[in-house]
Design a protein around this motif. Structure first.
Motif, short mmCIF file in Angstrom:
data_model
loop_
_atom_site.label_atom_id
_atom_site.label_comp_id
_atom_site.label_asym_id
_atom_site.label_seq_id
_atom_site.Cartn_x
_atom_site.Cartn_y
_atom_site.Cartn_z
N ALA A 1 -4.96 9.21 0.56
CA ALA A 1 -5.82 8.74 1.65
C ALA A 1 -6.10 7.25 1.47
CB ALA A 1 -7.12 9.54 1.67
N LEU A 2 -6.37 6.86 0.22
CA LEU A 2 -6.67 5.45 -0.06
C LEU A 2 -5.41 4.60 0.14
CD1 LEU A 2 -8.91 3.55 -0.91
CD2 LEU A 2 -8.36 4.05 -3.30
N CYS A 3 -4.25 5.16 -0.21
CA CYS A 3 -3.00 4.42 0.00
C CYS A 3 -2.79 4.14 1.48
CB CYS A 3 -1.81 5.24 -0.54
SG CYS A 3 -1.72 5.26 -2.32
N GLU A 4 -3.00 5.17 2.30
CA GLU A 4 -2.79 4.98 3.74
C GLU A 4 -3.76 3.94 4.29
OE1 GLU A 4 -2.61 8.87 5.69
OE2 GLU A 4 -1.30 9.53 4.06
N ALA A 5 -4.96 3.87 3.71
CA ALA A 5 -5.94 2.91 4.20
C ALA A 5 -5.65 1.48 3.74
CB ALA A 5 -7.34 3.33 3.75
N THR A 6 -4.88 1.35 2.64
CA THR A 6 -4.73 0.01 2.05
C THR A 6 -3.31 -0.55 2.11
OG1 THR A 6 -4.34 1.04 -0.09
CG2 THR A 6 -6.60 0.37 0.39
N GLY A 7 -2.34 0.29 2.47
CA GLY A 7 -0.96 -0.19 2.48
C GLY A 7 -0.23 0.08 1.17
N ALA A 8 -0.89 0.70 0.20
CA ALA A 8 -0.17 1.12 -1.01
C ALA A 8 0.67 2.34 -0.66
CB ALA A 8 -1.17 1.46 -2.12
N ASP A 9 1.71 2.59 -1.48
CA ASP A 9 2.60 3.74 -1.22
C ASP A 9 2.31 4.78 -2.31
OD1 ASP A 9 4.74 5.53 -1.44
OD2 ASP A 9 6.19 4.06 -0.68
N VAL A 10 1.87 5.96 -1.89
CA VAL A 10 1.42 6.95 -2.88
C VAL A 10 2.55 7.38 -3.81
CG1 VAL A 10 1.72 9.03 -1.44
CG2 VAL A 10 -0.04 8.98 -3.22
#
Ligand SMILES: NC(=O)c1ccc[n+]([C@@H]2O[C@H](COP(=O)([O-])OP(=O)(O)OC[C@H]3O[C@@H](n4cnc5c(N)ncnc54)[C@H](O)[C@@H]3O)[C@@H](O)[C@H]2O)c1
Ligand SMILES: O=c1ccn([C@@H]2O[C@H](COP(=O)(O)OP(=O)(O)O[C@H]3O[C@H](CO)[C@@H](O)[C@H](O)[C@H]3O)[C@@H](O)[C@H]2O)c(=O)[nH]1
Length: 409
Positions: free
Chosen positions: A185-194
């Protein structure tokens, strides 16, 4: 020679030695494995959390009734810690001078890899009473496993440690998935790739790479049931903080499924009403037709709640099962079929097909909910050509090549 009998074959055992003459085989056996179902209680004290031990109790009463010689009774089912104490009382109450030794020998196999796990287990766990008779029983069972399992992989403990270790192992495994899903969820919000984050995290040898695949949520007959059971045991032992800690693993799993549905609806202009959504995969994981607690049920129900039209394809799950699952109340799945709704009302917005291309034809969106290998090699250009535009793919298992799909359109 030691005679062994197993009650409650279910998913895990199938052989040409199956018999329905349970009483005969129990009375002749030296060791009786009991692997009957231990579902979540749906009614009464502890409903929605506690394990329902009805099936275990009836098996224990039957063993007590038909036994004429000493026996080792093995808890193979996943049970609450201290179950052996209750089982001992039932067995010894009618014992007619017979000695029953109870062992806890939890099963750690996963579906889809059952045979490999049986022949090459990470460990075999045997718990027994710390009395001379209990230790002798442990040795007898250890000798059985020692035929194919190296002795250093056979762990012997007291009864309560073995019972609790099974619940703990499943809770730890599920916790890893909820941890990586929370990160997604945090990746989707920040542009990181899980996938990149879990790869980097898993390279730490103290953490390790397994069970760090972000997904639409974990499913299957064990994780949720066993964690709810653990939560209930903590509550009963006056440990609300510990109970809440483990409850959070389930909450994140529910959040992940809801988040997935919301993401679909919001991406598709805030409504899926009247839109055809193809569901690829319904089983809770690949290489099994098992749909118990599959995240696909919650995702499909969420989409149906927004009036989507679903076209579902799974290589191993048939229409009757899917309709039954979508009509069933929570936790009913783990009870005998005759206790489930007799004829589930066929859900009209759902169409089940036997081919991924038929499912995706004229669809507005595609959701991948099980990581079947065949979904990696589908002809996505062909799928795209036959879909409504703009075409959406929601990959709940990280199986598709995202860059390739973006290039297609
Ligand atoms: N499925 C798995 O991969 C797995 C893995 C590890 C542990 N477990 C644990 O093993 C237990 C069984 O799980 P399952 O998935 O095999 O369940 P299941 O429901 O598929 O099988 C249980 C079987 O027991 C039979 N049964 C119930 N009461 C009986 C009785 N009194 N006498 C004879 N048979 C009886 C049922 O008819 C059913 O066929 C559960 O406690 C589960 O948590 C399952
Ligand atoms: O990185 C991962 C790994 C698994 N899953 C999901 O988690 C669920 C459970 O998968 P898995 O554990 O492989 O299958 P099970 O057959 O449910 O096996 C678990 O539950 C059994 C029953 O207790 C135990 O015996 C096993 O050790 C334990 O792995 C499935 O929906 C998977 O898709 C993920 O989302 N990400």
């Amino acid at each position: 020679m030691v005679k062994i009998c197993c009650i409650g074959a279910g998913y895990r055992y199938s052989s040409d030695t199956l018999s329905t003459d349970v009483e005969k085989h129990v009375s002749e056996a030296d060791i009786v494995f009991v692997s009957v179902n231990t579902p979540t209680k749906t009614q009464g004290l502890g409903a929605g959390k506690a394990a329902d031990l009805t099936y275990w109790e009836s098996a224990a009463r039957m063993i007590a009734d038909v036994s004429k010689s000493n026996k080792i009774v093995v808890e193979k089912s996943t049970v609450p810690v201290k179950t052996a104490e209750a089982i001992e009382k039932i067995l010894n109450h009618n014992s007619k001078g017979i000695d029953f030794q109870i062992l806890s020998n939890p099963e750690f196999l996963a579906e889809g890899t059952a045979i490999q796990d049986l022949f090459n287990p990470d460990r075999v766990l045997i718990g027994g009473r710390e009395t001379p008779e209990g230790q002798k029983a442990i040795e007898a069972l250890r000798d059985v496993y020692a035929h194919w399992v190296p002795v250093d992989r056979i762990i012997c403990t007291n009864l309560w440690s073995a019972e609790l270790s099974k619940l703990a192992a499943n809770a730890f495994l599920a916790q890893r998935i909820s941890s990586v899903n929370a990160m997604s969820a945090l990746c989707e919000a920040t542009g990181a790739d899980v996938s990149q984050v879990s790869h980097a995290v898993g390279k730490d040898t103290r953490i390790g790479p397994k069970f760090l695949n972000a997904s639409v949520g974990f499913g299957g007959s064990c994780f949720q049931k066993d964690i709810l059971n653990l939560v209930y045991i903590c509550e009963c032992n006056g440990l609300p903080e510990v109970a809440n800690y483990w409850k959070q693993v389930i909450k994140i799993n529910d959040y992940q499924k809801t988040r997935f549905v919301n993401r679909i609806v919001s991406s598709m202009f805030n409504t899926v009403s009247g839109k055809k959504i193809a569901i690829l995969g319904f089983a809770f994981k690949k290489d099994t037709g098992d749909t118990r607690e599959t995240p696909a049920i919650d995702v499909c129900k969420g989409l149906l709640g927004d009036k989507a039209l679903l076209s579902i394809y799974d290589p191993q799950v048939n229409e009757e099962q899917i309709q039954r699952d979508l009509a069933m109340k929570k936790f009913d799945w783990d009870h005998p079929v005759h206790l489930q709704p007799m004829s589930p009302t066929s859900i009209k917005q759902v169409n089940v097909v036997w081919d991924a291309y038929a499912a995706t034809k004229d669809a507005h969106g595609v959701c991948i909910l099980t990581e079947w290998d065949e979904f990696k090699t589908l002809d996505y250009q062909r799928i795209y050509d036959n879909m409504r535009k703009p075409a959406f793919v929601f990959d709940g298992r990280n199986v598709v090549d995202e860059a390739k799909l973006r290039a297609i359109g």
